[in-house]
Scaffold this motif. Structure first.
Motif, PDB file in Angstrom:
ATOM      1  N   ALA A  27       0.855  -1.182   0.000  1.00  0.00           N
ATOM      2  CA  ALA A  27       0.000   0.000   0.000  1.00  0.00           C
ATOM      3  C   ALA A  27       0.888   1.228   0.000  1.00  0.00           C
ATOM      4  CB  ALA A  27      -0.910  -0.019   1.223  1.00  0.00           C
ATOM      5  N   PRO A  28       0.349   2.383  -0.372  1.00  0.00           N
ATOM      6  CA  PRO A  28       1.152   3.610  -0.363  1.00  0.00           C
ATOM      7  C   PRO A  28       1.668   3.910   1.042  1.00  0.00           C
ATOM      8  CG  PRO A  28      -0.916   3.940  -1.518  1.00  0.00           C
ATOM      9  CD  PRO A  28      -1.025   2.625  -0.838  1.00  0.00           C
ATOM     10  N   ARG A  29       2.765   4.642   1.117  1.00  0.00           N
ATOM     11  CA  ARG A  29       3.317   5.059   2.391  1.00  0.00           C
ATOM     12  C   ARG A  29       2.318   5.973   3.110  1.00  0.00           C
ATOM     13  NH1 ARG A  29       7.446   1.620   3.416  1.00  0.00           N
ATOM     14  NH2 ARG A  29       8.946   1.559   1.682  1.00  0.00           N
ATOM     15  N   ALA A  30       2.375   5.986   4.426  1.00  0.00           N
ATOM     16  CA  ALA A  30       1.425   6.773   5.209  1.00  0.00           C
ATOM     17  C   ALA A  30       1.501   8.256   4.895  1.00  0.00           C
ATOM     18  CB  ALA A  30       1.663   6.527   6.701  1.00  0.00           C
ATOM     19  N   TRP A  31       2.709   8.739   4.638  1.00  0.00           N
ATOM     20  CA  TRP A  31       2.855  10.178   4.395  1.00  0.00           C
ATOM     21  C   TRP A  31       2.121  10.656   3.149  1.00  0.00           C
ATOM     22  CZ3 TRP A  31       5.087  11.159  -0.264  1.00  0.00           C
ATOM     23  CH2 TRP A  31       5.927  10.186  -0.806  1.00  0.00           C
ATOM     24  N   THR A  32       1.818   9.711   2.228  1.00  0.00           N
ATOM     25  CA  THR A  32       1.101  10.118   1.009  1.00  0.00           C
ATOM     26  C   THR A  32      -0.309  10.626   1.325  1.00  0.00           C
ATOM     27  OG1 THR A  32       0.303   7.852   0.633  1.00  0.00           O
ATOM     28  CG2 THR A  32       2.391   8.490  -0.420  1.00  0.00           C
ATOM     29  N   THR A  33      -0.839  10.207   2.497  1.00  0.00           N
ATOM     30  CA  THR A  33      -2.162  10.682   2.905  1.00  0.00           C
ATOM     31  C   THR A  33      -2.204  12.204   2.951  1.00  0.00           C
ATOM     32  OG1 THR A  33      -2.476   8.697   4.250  1.00  0.00           O
ATOM     33  CG2 THR A  33      -3.898  10.588   4.745  1.00  0.00           C
ATOM     34  N   PHE A  34      -1.076  12.800   3.376  1.00  0.00           N
ATOM     35  CA  PHE A  34      -1.049  14.245   3.586  1.00  0.00           C
ATOM     36  C   PHE A  34      -0.822  15.038   2.302  1.00  0.00           C
ATOM     37  CE2 PHE A  34       0.276  12.111   7.470  1.00  0.00           C
ATOM     38  CZ  PHE A  34      -0.688  12.578   8.348  1.00  0.00           C
ATOM     39  N   LEU A  35      -0.675  14.335   1.210  1.00  0.00           N
ATOM     40  CA  LEU A  35      -0.535  15.017  -0.076  1.00  0.00           C
ATOM     41  C   LEU A  35      -1.874  15.251  -0.754  1.00  0.00           C
ATOM     42  CD1 LEU A  35       2.534  13.172  -1.692  1.00  0.00           C
ATOM     43  CD2 LEU A  35       2.503  15.418  -0.574  1.00  0.00           C
ATOM     44  N   TYR A  36      -2.846  14.390  -0.427  1.00  0.00           N
ATOM     45  CA  TYR A  36      -4.062  14.364  -1.228  1.00  0.00           C
ATOM     46  C   TYR A  36      -4.824  15.681  -1.208  1.00  0.00           C
ATOM     47  CZ  TYR A  36      -8.734  13.404  -2.854  1.00  0.00           C
ATOM     48  OH  TYR A  36      -9.927  13.482  -3.528  1.00  0.00           O
ATOM     49  N   PHE A  37      -5.267  16.141  -0.056  1.00  0.00           N
ATOM     50  CA  PHE A  37      -6.104  17.345  -0.023  1.00  0.00           C
ATOM     51  C   PHE A  37      -5.357  18.613  -0.435  1.00  0.00           C
ATOM     52  CE2 PHE A  37      -9.344  14.941   2.425  1.00  0.00           C
ATOM     53  CZ  PHE A  37     -10.435  15.267   1.634  1.00  0.00           C
ATOM     54  N   PRO A  38      -4.084  18.807  -0.029  1.00  0.00           N
ATOM     55  CA  PRO A  38      -3.378  19.982  -0.553  1.00  0.00           C
ATOM     56  C   PRO A  38      -3.327  20.002  -2.076  1.00  0.00           C
ATOM     57  CG  PRO A  38      -2.201  19.125   1.339  1.00  0.00           C
ATOM     58  CD  PRO A  38      -3.282  18.128   1.028  1.00  0.00           C
ATOM     59  N   LEU A  39      -3.057  18.848  -2.681  1.00  0.00           N
ATOM     60  CA  LEU A  39      -3.009  18.788  -4.147  1.00  0.00           C
ATOM     61  C   LEU A  39      -4.393  18.969  -4.756  1.00  0.00           C
ATOM     62  CD1 LEU A  39      -0.502  15.813  -4.687  1.00  0.00           C
ATOM     63  CD2 LEU A  39      -0.082  18.242  -5.089  1.00  0.00           C
TER      64      LEU A  39
END
Length: 691
Positions: A27-39
Motif C-alpha cells: 500500500a502507499p506510504r502513510a505520508w502520502t495521505t497528507f498530499l491528497y487534499f493539498p493537491l
C-alpha cells in the motif's frame, strides 16, 4: 540495517500496509495521505482561476500557503478508521462536496459577476439563481471543460486513490503534530500578509483584514480563503480602521457661485450669489461622548472633519417638481439608439449629458445596484445590504422615498414588474418610505412570464399617480434581464433587430431595451396629456452593466472594440431630464451611481448632510471621485487600477494625484458605508428627521 522509512510509517499507523492476500503488493506510504487534499484543493483553485480569468502567477504562493493548513485539517478527518476503505470514502465525500462547491461558484460568478456568499444563500440566493436558469445553463455549457477539470481530484480518488494515497489511520499524537504543522504554516502565511502592508487597497494586508473584496481575495488567496473570510465576517464582524487621507486632493470650499440667467427676458447679466455647505448642523463631539460604540465614535470623528458639498447654480433647479426615478435592469449606454430607442435617445440628448458617468457592479447584482442608487452608499460586502437594513430596522432619512414624505408629496409609490418579495424588495422599499406594488402585491399584468414587460407595467401604473397634486415614484424594471437570445421580449420586438449584424444574444438585449423605450414613450405621453411634463423630473440609471452579454463578448460587439473590464465596462448613461429644460447640459465631471442621490437632493432643494453619503453632488464643488468594487478609482486627473497597481494620468489633468491618499480615501469610503449600515448611524445622528 533498519529501514527508517518503514519504521516511521509503522509508528504513524495502526494499519498494516500490506494486502492480506498478497505480500507483494504494498500500500502507499502513510505520508502520502497528507498530499491528497493539498493537491486536490490547489488543483481546484487553479482550475477556477483559469476559468474565470483570475489567474495570476504571483498569487500562486499565497494560494498554496493558505491551502495547506486547512487541507491538512481535512486530511486528519480521513484518518480515524483502521479500514482504509472507510477513510477513502470519507475523503471522496469531502472531495465531492468541494468539487460541487467550486463548480457552483464558477457558474455563479460567470452568471452574476461575483461569488456566492453565505448570506446570499440564507437570504434566498437560490431563488435568484432559479430565475436565471437559462443563463446558468449557458454558463455551464461555456465552462464545461473547466467544470470537468474541477472534478479531476474526485475521479482520481475513486479510480486510483487506493494505489496513490494511503488514507490510513493515524495515531492521535501524530494528528496533533499535523495540526501543529498546519498552524505553523498558517502563521507563516499571516506573517507574509502582514509584511505586504502598504496602504494600497490591493495590498495583501488590506485584502485580508479589510472590508471583504470577494473577487480580489479569491484572485490573490483563493476561493477557500475568501469563503472562510466571508464566514468569519458574518460571525464576528469587522475590525477595520480608517486610513490617513490628510494629503488627499480635495477641492477648496468655494465662496460664491455664478448663476446663469441666459435666456431670461430681463436680459440681466449672470449674478453672483453666496453659497452654503450642504450639511445638517450636528454636534458630533457630543454624540461621540454619549456612546461607548467605537465604530460610532469613528464615524462622528470622520463626519466632523469631512469636506461637504456646497449649494450651487443647480440648487433647487427642480424644487417642487414631481419625481420619477427608474432603475433600469441591465441598462447600458449602448441601448440608446436614435432609431431603435428614440425616446431614450430624446431623453439623453435633451437633458443632462453626463459624459463620464460610471455604474460599478457591486457584490449582489441588482439589489446592491439599487442600494447604491437609492441610498448613495456603497453596499456592504458579504451581505445583502438592503436585506440587512430590514433585519436591523436601519434608518435612511435621505432616500427620495423618505424625503418625499418630509416634503409632503401626495403620492410616494414604488413599482416592480416581477415577484413582489424578490430580494426582500417588499420590505426594503417600504422601509425607505414607498408604498410598494409588484406581481403578487397589487400589480396584475395579466400574464406570468419571464421577463415581464416594462411597457405593460407603465400602462398599469401611471393612473395611480398622474392626477395627484404631487408624486414621487420609483420603478425597478425587469425587461432588460438576461439571457437575451430569445425570450418574451424577443417575441414582442424581434422584427426591429432581426436584420442587424449582431449575435442573437446582442439582438435580444437591444430588443429588451426597445420594450423599455416603449414604456418611457407611454410615460411621456401621459405626462404631457396631464400637463405635467414640464414640472416632472425623470431620472434613470441602471443596476449594473449587462453582464449576461459577457459570454458572447456582447459589449465588445456593441462598442466596436474590446472593452476594458476594469473601467470601460462600467461606463454608462445617466438620464436626467425634464420637459422644462430649454437645452441639453453637458457635464464632463467624473461621477458614478453613488452620486445620483446627492445630486438629485440638491436639485430638488431637499436639505441633507452631504458629509454622510458615499456619493457627492456632481455640481457641489467637491473633488470628483469614482470608486469600484475592486478598489480601483477615477479622479478628475487620472485613474488607478488596484489590480495592477498602475496609475494613468489623463491628458487634460489639471493637477497631480496623491495615489496613496486617494487609495486610502477609497478604502475609507467602503469602511464608513459599512459602519453606517452596521450601526444604524443615521438614526443615532438625526433621529427621525422625516417625521
Amino acid at each position: 540495517m533498519i529501514n527508517t522509512s518503514t519504521a516511521t510509517d509503522s509508528r504513524l499507523s495502526d494499519y498494516s500496509y500490506y494486502s492480506s492476500s498478497s505480500k507483494s503488493k504494498k500500500a502507499p506510504r502513510a505520508w502520502t495521505t497528507f498530499l491528497y487534499f493539498p493537491l486536490a484543493i490547489f488543483w481546484m483553485e487553479i482550475a477556477l482561476k483559469f476559468a474565470l480569468g483570475l489567474f495570476t502567477a504571483d498569487s500562486l504562493l499565497y494560494t498554496a500557503l493558505f491551502t495547506v493548513p486547512f487541507a491538512l485539517i481535512l486530511t486528519v478527518l480521513c484518518t480515524f478508521f483502521k479500514k482504509r476503505k472507510i477513510n477513502r470514502i470519507i475523503s471522496a465525500v469531502i472531495t465531492a462536496i468541494l468539487c460541487i462547491w467550486y463548480n457552483t461558484q464558477m457558474v455563479y460568478y460567470n452568471v452574476f459577476g461575483t461569488f456566492l456568499v453565505i448570506k446570499s444563500i440564507t437570504n434566498g440566493g437560490t431563488e435568484q439563481a432559479f430565475n436565471s436558469t437559462d443563463m446558468i445553463i449557458s454558463s455551464i455549457t461555456s465552462k464545461l471543460g473547466f467544470i470537468l477539470l474541477v472534478f479531476v481530484p474526485l475521479i482520481v480518488n475513486i479510480i486510483f486513490g487506493g494505489r496513490l494515497f494511503a488514507f490510513t489511520k493515524i495515531r492521535l499524537p501524530f494528528k496533533g503534530i499535523v495540526i501543529i504543522i498546519a498552524a505553523a504554516v498558517y502563521g507563516i502565511t499571516l506573517v507574509c500578509v502582514n509584511l505586504d502592508s502598504s496602504s494600497s487597497s490591493s495590498s495583501s494586508y488590506n485584502l485580508y483584514y479589510g472590508e471583504l473584496q470577494q473577487n480580489a481575495v479569491c484572485e490573490r488567496f483563493g476561493l477557500f480563503t475568501m469563503q472562510r473570510l466571508d464566514i468569519s465576517h458574518l460571525l464576528f464582524g469587522y475590525s477595520s480602521v480608517l486610513l490617513d487621507v490628510s494629503t488627499a486632493d480635495e477641492a477648496a470650499a468655494p465662496t460664491t457661485s455664478a448663476v446663469s440667467t441666459e435666456g431670461n427676458e430681463s436680459g440681466e447679466e449672470d449674478e453672483t450669489v453666496e453659497i452654503k455647505p450642504q450639511i445638517i448642523e450636528t454636534d458630533f463631539e457630543a454624540l461621540s461622548e454619549s456612546t461607548d460604540n467605537d465604530e460610532l465614535k469613528t464615524l462622528y470623528n470622520y463626519f466632523s472633519s469631512a469636506e461637504p458639498s456646497y449649494t450651487n447654480e443647480y440648487t433647487g433647479m427642480f424644487e417642487g417638481y414631481n419625481i420619477i426615478f427608474i432603475t433600469a435592469e441591465s441598462f447600458s449606454k449602448y441601448a440608446i439608439d436614435e432609431e431603435l430607442t428614440p425616446t431614450l435617445y430624446k431623453l439623453y440628448n435633451e437633458g443632462f449629458q453626463f459624459e463620464n458617468y460610471y455604474s460599478p457592479a457591486w457584490g449582489v447584482s441588482t439589489t446592491d445596484g439599487e442600494y447604491a442608487n437609492l441610498t448613495g452608499l456603497i453596499p456592504k460586502s458579504g451581505v445583502w445590504s438592503f436585506s440587512q437594513s430590514v433585519e436591523d430596522n436601519i434608518s435612511f432619512p435621505f432616500t427620495l422615498g423618505e424625503m418625499s414624505h418630509t416634503y409632503s408629496y401626495s403620492v410616494v409609490n414604488a413599482y416592480h414588474n416581477h415577484t413582489y418579495s424578490y430580494y426582500d424588495r417588499d420590505q426594503y422599499l417600504t422601509n425607505i418610505g414607498y408604498d410598494y406594488f409588484a406581481i403578487g402585491k397589487g400589480l396584475d399584468l395579466g400574464e406570468n412570464v419571464w421577463p415581464n414587460s416594462d411597457y405593460k407595467m407603465m400602462q398599469k401604473t401611471v393612473n395611480d399617480y398622474i392626477n395627484a397634486d404631487s408624486f414621487s415614484v420609483y420603478y425597478m424594471t425587469v425587461s432588460g434581464h438576461g439571457s437575451y437570445s430569445y425570450n418574451t421580449m424577443s417575441i414582442r420586438n424581434w422584427d426591429a433587430v432581426e436584420d442587424l449584424d449582431y449575435d442573437d444574444e446582442v439582438k435580444g438585449y437591444l430588443v429588451a431595451n426597445i420594450e423599455l423605450d416603449k414604456a418611457m414613450e407611454y410615460l411621456l405621453e401621459r405626462l404631457e396629456e396631464a400637463g405635467k411634463l414640464d414640472n416632472t423630473l425623470i431620472c434613470m440609471t441602471d443596476d449594473h452593466y449587462p453582464y449576461a452579454l459577457d459570454d458572447v463578448d456582447g459589449l465588445d460587439e456593441l462598442a466596436g472594440h474590446e472593452v476594458d473590464t476594469t473601467f470601460e465596462r462600467y461606463e454608462n448613461a445617466w438620464i436626467l431630464w425634464s420637459g422644462s429644460m430649454a437645452e441639453p447640459i453637458k457635464v464632463d465631471t467624473y461621477c458614478s451611481s453613488l452620486d445620483v442621490l446627492p445630486t438629485l437632493l440638491n436639485m430638488l432643494g431637499f436639505e441633507y448632510d452631504s458629509r454622510t453619503l458615499s456619493g457627492t453632488d456632481v455640481f457641489g464643488s467637491k473633488a470628483p471621485f469614482v470608486v469600484f468594487a475592486d478598489r480601483s478609482w477615477i479622479s478628475q486627473n487620472g485613474k488607478y487600477n488596484a489590480n495592477t497597481g498602475t496609475y494613468t494620468e489623463f491628458e487634460d489633468a489639471e493637477g497631480e494625484d496623491d495615489i496613496e491618499s486617494l487609495s486610502n480615501r477609497c478604502n475609507n469610503m467602503f469602511t464608513v458605508a459599512r459602519m453606517i449600515l452596521d450601526n444604524d448611524a443615521y438614526a443615532q445622528m438625526y433621529g427621525s428627521i422625516t417625521e
